[in-house]
Design a protein around this motif. Structure first.
Motif, mmCIF file in Angstrom:
data_model
loop_
_atom_site.group_PDB
_atom_site.id
_atom_site.type_symbol
_atom_site.label_atom_id
_atom_site.label_comp_id
_atom_site.label_asym_id
_atom_site.label_seq_id
_atom_site.Cartn_x
_atom_site.Cartn_y
_atom_site.Cartn_z
ATOM 1 N N ILE A 1 20.969 45.260 63.809
ATOM 2 C CA ILE A 1 22.407 45.044 64.018
ATOM 3 C C ILE A 1 23.153 45.098 62.695
ATOM 4 O O ILE A 1 24.266 45.639 62.603
ATOM 5 C CB ILE A 1 22.643 43.687 64.718
ATOM 6 C CG1 ILE A 1 22.000 43.679 66.103
ATOM 7 C CG2 ILE A 1 24.139 43.368 64.812
ATOM 8 C CD1 ILE A 1 22.041 42.322 66.789
ATOM 9 N N PHE A 2 22.531 44.561 61.625
ATOM 10 C CA PHE A 2 23.213 44.432 60.324
ATOM 11 C C PHE A 2 22.572 45.305 59.241
ATOM 12 O O PHE A 2 22.789 45.057 58.051
ATOM 13 C CB PHE A 2 23.168 42.969 59.862
ATOM 14 C CG PHE A 2 23.809 41.994 60.806
ATOM 15 C CD1 PHE A 2 25.193 41.958 60.963
ATOM 16 C CD2 PHE A 2 23.035 41.120 61.555
ATOM 17 C CE1 PHE A 2 25.785 41.054 61.836
ATOM 18 C CE2 PHE A 2 23.614 40.210 62.426
ATOM 19 C CZ PHE A 2 24.997 40.179 62.572
ATOM 20 N N SER A 3 21.814 46.309 59.615
ATOM 21 C CA SER A 3 21.055 47.091 58.631
ATOM 22 C C SER A 3 21.938 47.741 57.568
ATOM 23 O O SER A 3 21.486 48.035 56.460
ATOM 24 C CB SER A 3 20.210 48.157 59.336
ATOM 25 O OG SER A 3 21.062 49.016 60.098
ATOM 26 N N VAL B 1 32.065 41.537 59.792
ATOM 27 C CA VAL B 1 31.383 41.961 58.571
ATOM 28 C C VAL B 1 31.944 43.295 58.078
ATOM 29 O O VAL B 1 32.125 43.513 56.871
ATOM 30 C CB VAL B 1 29.863 42.052 58.792
ATOM 31 C CG1 VAL B 1 29.150 42.436 57.493
ATOM 32 C CG2 VAL B 1 29.313 40.732 59.308
ATOM 33 N N ILE B 2 32.245 44.197 59.007
ATOM 34 C CA ILE B 2 32.845 45.483 58.634
ATOM 35 C C ILE B 2 34.150 45.259 57.883
ATOM 36 O O ILE B 2 34.438 45.899 56.864
ATOM 37 C CB ILE B 2 33.088 46.352 59.897
ATOM 38 C CG1 ILE B 2 31.749 46.806 60.493
ATOM 39 C CG2 ILE B 2 33.967 47.553 59.565
ATOM 40 C CD1 ILE B 2 31.888 47.539 61.813
ATOM 41 N N GLU B 3 34.941 44.339 58.384
ATOM 42 C CA GLU B 3 36.239 44.058 57.770
ATOM 43 C C GLU B 3 36.074 43.443 56.378
ATOM 44 O O GLU B 3 36.841 43.731 55.457
ATOM 45 C CB GLU B 3 37.026 43.118 58.680
ATOM 46 C CG GLU B 3 38.453 42.880 58.233
ATOM 47 C CD GLU B 3 39.228 42.048 59.247
ATOM 48 O OE1 GLU B 3 40.195 41.378 58.830
ATOM 49 O OE2 GLU B 3 38.852 42.054 60.439
ATOM 50 N N LEU B 4 35.050 42.611 56.211
ATOM 51 C CA LEU B 4 34.842 41.936 54.926
ATOM 52 C C LEU B 4 34.161 42.844 53.900
ATOM 53 O O LEU B 4 34.344 42.674 52.700
ATOM 54 C CB LEU B 4 33.990 40.674 55.141
ATOM 55 C CG LEU B 4 34.659 39.575 55.971
ATOM 56 C CD1 LEU B 4 33.638 38.531 56.396
ATOM 57 C CD2 LEU B 4 35.775 38.908 55.171
ATOM 58 N N HIS B 5 33.322 43.768 54.377
ATOM 59 C CA HIS B 5 32.659 44.771 53.551
ATOM 60 C C HIS B 5 31.935 44.154 52.340
ATOM 61 O O HIS B 5 32.226 44.459 51.174
ATOM 62 C CB HIS B 5 33.676 45.819 53.075
ATOM 63 C CG HIS B 5 33.004 47.052 52.555
ATOM 64 N ND1 HIS B 5 32.172 47.861 53.331
ATOM 65 C CD2 HIS B 5 33.046 47.636 51.314
ATOM 66 C CE1 HIS B 5 31.733 48.860 52.608
ATOM 67 N NE2 HIS B 5 32.251 48.755 51.375
ATOM 68 N N ILE C 1 27.601 37.571 51.431
ATOM 69 C CA ILE C 1 27.997 36.566 52.421
ATOM 70 C C ILE C 1 26.824 36.284 53.356
ATOM 71 O O ILE C 1 25.885 37.079 53.470
ATOM 72 C CB ILE C 1 29.241 36.986 53.244
ATOM 73 C CG1 ILE C 1 28.937 38.202 54.114
ATOM 74 C CG2 ILE C 1 30.446 37.226 52.352
ATOM 75 C CD1 ILE C 1 30.090 38.557 55.056
ATOM 76 N N ALA C 2 26.888 35.133 54.014
ATOM 77 C CA ALA C 2 25.840 34.747 54.972
ATOM 78 C C ALA C 2 26.485 34.077 56.166
ATOM 79 O O ALA C 2 27.518 33.418 56.047
ATOM 80 C CB ALA C 2 24.837 33.803 54.315
ATOM 81 N N ILE D 1 33.279 33.968 57.690
ATOM 82 C CA ILE D 1 32.309 33.668 56.635
ATOM 83 C C ILE D 1 31.877 32.214 56.752
ATOM 84 O O ILE D 1 32.702 31.326 56.876
ATOM 85 C CB ILE D 1 32.926 33.887 55.233
ATOM 86 C CG1 ILE D 1 33.338 35.337 55.047
ATOM 87 C CG2 ILE D 1 31.927 33.483 54.144
ATOM 88 C CD1 ILE D 1 34.034 35.575 53.723
ATOM 89 N N ASP D 2 30.577 31.964 56.699
ATOM 90 C CA ASP D 2 30.083 30.594 56.556
ATOM 91 C C ASP D 2 29.811 30.299 55.085
ATOM 92 O O ASP D 2 30.166 29.243 54.567
ATOM 93 C CB ASP D 2 28.803 30.398 57.365
ATOM 94 C CG ASP D 2 29.077 30.338 58.863
ATOM 95 O OD1 ASP D 2 30.211 30.000 59.239
ATOM 96 O OD2 ASP D 2 28.160 30.643 59.638
ATOM 97 N N LEU D 3 29.166 31.291 54.394
ATOM 98 C CA LEU D 3 28.770 31.104 53.004
ATOM 99 C C LEU D 3 29.094 32.372 52.204
ATOM 100 O O LEU D 3 28.959 33.496 52.715
ATOM 101 C CB LEU D 3 27.268 30.815 52.914
ATOM 102 C CG LEU D 3 26.752 29.629 53.755
ATOM 103 C CD1 LEU D 3 25.229 29.618 53.764
ATOM 104 C CD2 LEU D 3 27.288 28.315 53.207
ATOM 105 N N ARG D 4 29.477 32.202 50.945
ATOM 106 C CA ARG D 4 29.805 33.356 50.093
ATOM 107 C C ARG D 4 29.399 33.045 48.656
ATOM 108 O O ARG D 4 29.601 31.927 48.174
ATOM 109 C CB ARG D 4 31.306 33.652 50.157
ATOM 110 C CG ARG D 4 31.728 34.868 49.315
ATOM 111 C CD ARG D 4 33.209 35.162 49.470
ATOM 112 N NE ARG D 4 34.040 34.128 48.889
ATOM 113 C CZ ARG D 4 35.372 34.073 49.030
ATOM 114 N NH1 ARG D 4 35.996 34.974 49.765
ATOM 115 N NH2 ARG D 4 36.065 33.098 48.447
ATOM 116 N N TRP D 5 28.823 34.040 47.983
ATOM 117 C CA TRP D 5 28.494 33.865 46.566
ATOM 118 C C TRP D 5 28.618 35.216 45.851
ATOM 119 O O TRP D 5 28.590 36.276 46.480
ATOM 120 C CB TRP D 5 27.110 33.257 46.385
ATOM 121 C CG TRP D 5 25.947 34.063 46.904
ATOM 122 C CD1 TRP D 5 25.108 34.858 46.189
ATOM 123 C CD2 TRP D 5 25.502 34.141 48.275
ATOM 124 N NE1 TRP D 5 24.165 35.432 47.007
ATOM 125 C CE2 TRP D 5 24.372 34.989 48.302
ATOM 126 C CE3 TRP D 5 25.938 33.578 49.471
ATOM 127 C CZ2 TRP D 5 23.688 35.308 49.473
ATOM 128 C CZ3 TRP D 5 25.258 33.877 50.633
ATOM 129 C CH2 TRP D 5 24.145 34.721 50.641
#
Length: 749
Positions: A103-105, A76-80, A51-52, A39-43
């Motif tokens: 890729i991230f759809s 990203v899959i792991e963070l969901h 996340i971003a 993660i770089d950014l999370r809100w």
């Protein structure tokens, strides 16, 4: 589109975090690489965690960016998260956005969740308050706009512009920057002092860049403060930079007589009367301390206005960011970066010799940034910083190139390329070293960026200087240690000033730093050769020449600066104090000056200084009287400009004991001169401040009032609407061991 290349990847993530926080009106958390699974950014919004990921790709292709994006999918899959954004500085086309989106759809509603460089640029425009919190970005953007709108100034200040643009990406915004900004805002003047290599010039460059972005024209002062006075423009916002204004080694090498007065007058004027004018100066701390003991005006001004900022050291967070920025913007190999990430950074950050100059050197092309063992080499340099130039000088330079580095010590700080070539060629010829036009140019190419810096002046001339003062100190040490080189430099000298420069480096003249005793001792052993060279070069051309365009033609010429012979005779008097010369030698040089002054030849300001020194020498009464009469008559018979009057009045009051209130005939003559000046110039004569001082000295109150009115009209109400919002960041977390470890772990990716 804004230029994001001035930012490191960390600085870009901070920018994006602030932008998204403003866009969604929420707190956006930031994470160092490896700290939280990619993660770089999370809100957190009502629908859950967002996340971003940020990718600041300066030199990559789209295929490389796409490959890097694909590697993020497993994380990203792991963070969901409920939503995911991908943000990059890459200028994405619609098709490329679609490819990243595909890729991230699973976590994106549409391609708008993929932000390219232009999207980030639009966000910044929408949230300009965020941009203000990232000075490097808005300063860089504003500066580029200024250059585009003022191509004439950009061309005239090309060398300064290049240095600013080179230093900005690696700069780390620290509390010193805010303190310096405040001094400029409060006093229009900031004098930055500190130890060698602490980053004084880089901070000064940031101040200039900020003001350029706000419409200020930059003026670089390189020789003496008179350049600033000459460049003052009544209706223009201007910011002046006078780097190393007290000299690079000791203050005695820089300030000419009376320059402290002209400098203090300029500071006084800027501080109290000229809000559209800014002045930034830099000097080494010990030289400033020394100068205050000798120049009372400097000490008084600082006490009254408190415009001095002393840089002492950096916090651990700043050290880490400085090292990181230099590595990120450098060409250090992946192997070396991994070594730094795996703990090599610790020995660098905590080292007692840490300073930005050494960091720049060890991440630059003169250092081995390719092979394994990089942190060890880095630490060895910090252990023995004096070896930096020694290794490169001895192992990587040809003899001809070494001589160029050494002979540059004997020339003006900014030596014109033709002057350097003449001096270098003469030295090589004396030593039997093959030297050609081609090899000279090749030597410049090899040395640029390591031992020397090449720039162009306002007139388009090419100038060469040592890269920084530590190179000068190293080169002087080499000359002092090698009697053969010392003798060769003395005997091959093309210009008289080569001898005086070398002598003054040795003799110094300050209380804390009396000079280079080793160099002075070596010069003493070559005393006879030195004096013989002085005699033979006395009427030679000067190395202090200026490149100018011949009026009405396309041709250029090197023109000698005035006062050459006054300075040379003054140097004879300095050598006499140190070594003792035959009285006949001094008398011969003084008689030479008498002849010139009787012919109205020379520089009046330098002549007044020389007369001060001659008056203290045990000359015969008759010869001293002849010197006085020659100077007095020259000054009295040539009262054509305001400066002529200043020189004459100074001579009368300092040496003739004249009370100007009693000289009615002279006061009337000055009134007539001023009347002609007011009639012939529009709207007002120049040098009004100096004219008012003279009117006051003569007791001409009506004339003084008239000049005061003209001064008021000239300056007028002048509000400076320059203002930048600012926020001070909390560096405590960035100084933690965990943060710093994760910061450098980025280089393992």
């Amino acid at each position: 589109m804004r230029d994001f290349s001035v930012l490191s990847d960390v600085e870009f993530e901070e920018l994006v975090g602030d932008l998204l926080g403003a866009e969604f009106n929420t707190l956006v958390e930031r994470f160092a690489a490896g700290a939280d699974g990619g993660i770089d950014l999370r809100w957190n919004l009502l629908d859950g965690i967002h996340i971003a990921q940020c990718k600041h790709y300066r030199k990559s292709t789209f295929s490389q960016l796409k490959a890097a994006a694909s590697k993020e999918v497993a994380k990203v899959i792991e963070l969901h998260p409920v939503a995911y954004m991908f943000v990059t500085t890459f200028d994405l086309s619609p098709s490329q956005k679609e490819q990243i989106y595909s890729i991230f759809s699973q976590w994106m509603t549409d391609p708008s969740a993929v932000l390219g460089g232009r999207d980030v640029d639009a966000l910044i425009t929408r949230h300009q308050a965020v941009e203000r919190r990232h000075p490097k970005l808005w300063v860089s953007t504003g500066m580029q706009l200024f250059w585009n709108l003022h191509s004439d100034i950009a061309n005239r200040t090309e060398a300064l512009r290049q240095r600013i643009e080179k230093s900005m990406p690696k700069y780390v915004v620290s509390p010193g920057y805010q303190a310096a900004r405040q001094l400029v805002e409060d006093h229009n003047v900031c004098l930055i002092s500190g130890p060698p290599g602490i980053g004084k010039t880089t901070l000064a460059h940031m101040l200039l860049a900020e003001h350029i972005s706000s419409g200020y024209e930059p003026i670089e002062v390189s020789m003496d403060i008179n350049e600033a006075w000459v460049s003052l423009s009544r209706d223009t916002r201007q910011i002046f930079l006078y780097d190393d204004f007290l000299g690079q080694i000791t203050f005695s090498e820089r300030l000419a007589k009376n320059e402290d007065r002209r400098l203090s007058d300029l500071i006084e004027r800027f501080s109290e009367e000229a809000p559209r004018k800014k002045l930034v100066l830099t000097t080494r701390e010990y030289i400033l301390r020394d100068a205050k003991l000798n120049y009372e005006r400097l000490s008084e001004l600082d006490t009254r206005h408190q415009f001095v900022l002393e840089l002492k050291d950096y916090r651990k967070s700043d050290r880490a960011q400085i090292l990181y920025n230099h590595l990120w913007h450098s060409d250090v190999s992946a192997t070396c970066l991994r070594e730094v990430a795996e703990g090599g950074y610790k020995h660098i950050l905590d080292h007692q010799s840490y300073n930005p100059r050494l960091i720049e050197y060890c991440t630059g092309r003169a250092f081995d940034v390719e092979t394994p063992g990089y942190p060890e080499r880095f630490k060895a340099t910090l252990d023995h910083p004096e070896r930096i130039w020694k290794v490169a000088f001895e192992k990587h330079l040809a003899t001809e190139q070494k001589m160029l580095v050494l002979v540059l010590c004997t020339l003006p700080r900014q030596a014109h390329i033709e002057i350097l070539q003449e001096a270098h060629s003469a030295l090589c010829e004396y030593l039997g070293i093959t030297n050609t036009e081609t090899s000279f140019r090749e030597a410049l190419e090899v040395l640029e960026g390591t031992f020397i810096a090449i720039s162009r002046d306002d007139s388009g001339g090419t100038n060469i200087r040592h890269l920084n003062p530590s190179v000068t100190e190293f080169a002087l040490g080499r000359i002092a240690m090698d009697r053969r080189i010392m003798a060769a430099i003395i005997k091959s000298a093309k210009f008289f000033e080569q001898l005086s420069e070398l002598f003054l480096y040795g003799a110094g003249g300050s209380f804390f730093h009396p000079g280079n005793t080793t160099l002075m001792s070596a010069l003493g052993k070559s005393k006879d050769d030195f004096l013989e060279a002085m005699e033979s070069r006395f009427e030679s051309q000067s190395s202090q020449r200026q490149d100018v365009q011949i009026l009405g033609t396309q041709f250029r010429a090197l023109i000698e600066l005035s006062g050459k012979f006054e300075k040379r005779v003054g140097f004879y008097l300095q050598v006499d104090k140190e070594w003792g010369l035959r009285p006949s030698v001094i008398e011969e040089r003084v008689e030479f000056m008498i002849t010139r002054w009787r012919n109205h030849e020379g520089d009046k300001s330098q002549a007044l200084d020389l007369f001060d020194d001659v008056s203290k020498n045990p000359l015969s009464t008759g010869l001293l009287s002849d010197v006085h009469d020659a100077l007095h008559n020259w000054l009295e018979q040539t009262l054509e400009e305001t400066e002529d009057w200043q020189h004459y009045v100074k001579h009368l009051t300092d040496h003739d004991g004249v009370d100007l209130d009693d000289e009615l005939w002279l006061a009337e003559r000055f009134e007539e001169f001023m009347e002609r000046e007011f009639r012939s110039t529009s709207p007002h004569p120049s040098n009004l401040d100096e004219m008012k001082s003279l009117a006051d000295e003569f007791g001409l109150h009506e004339l003084s009032d008239r000049i005061e009115e003209a001064l008021h009209e000239e300056h007028g109400p002048d509000e400076d609407d320059y203002e930048r919002p600012w926020s001070v960041r909390d560096h405590e977390e960035k100084g933690s061991d965990a943060y710093i470890e994760n910061l450098f772990m980025r280089f393992r990716e």
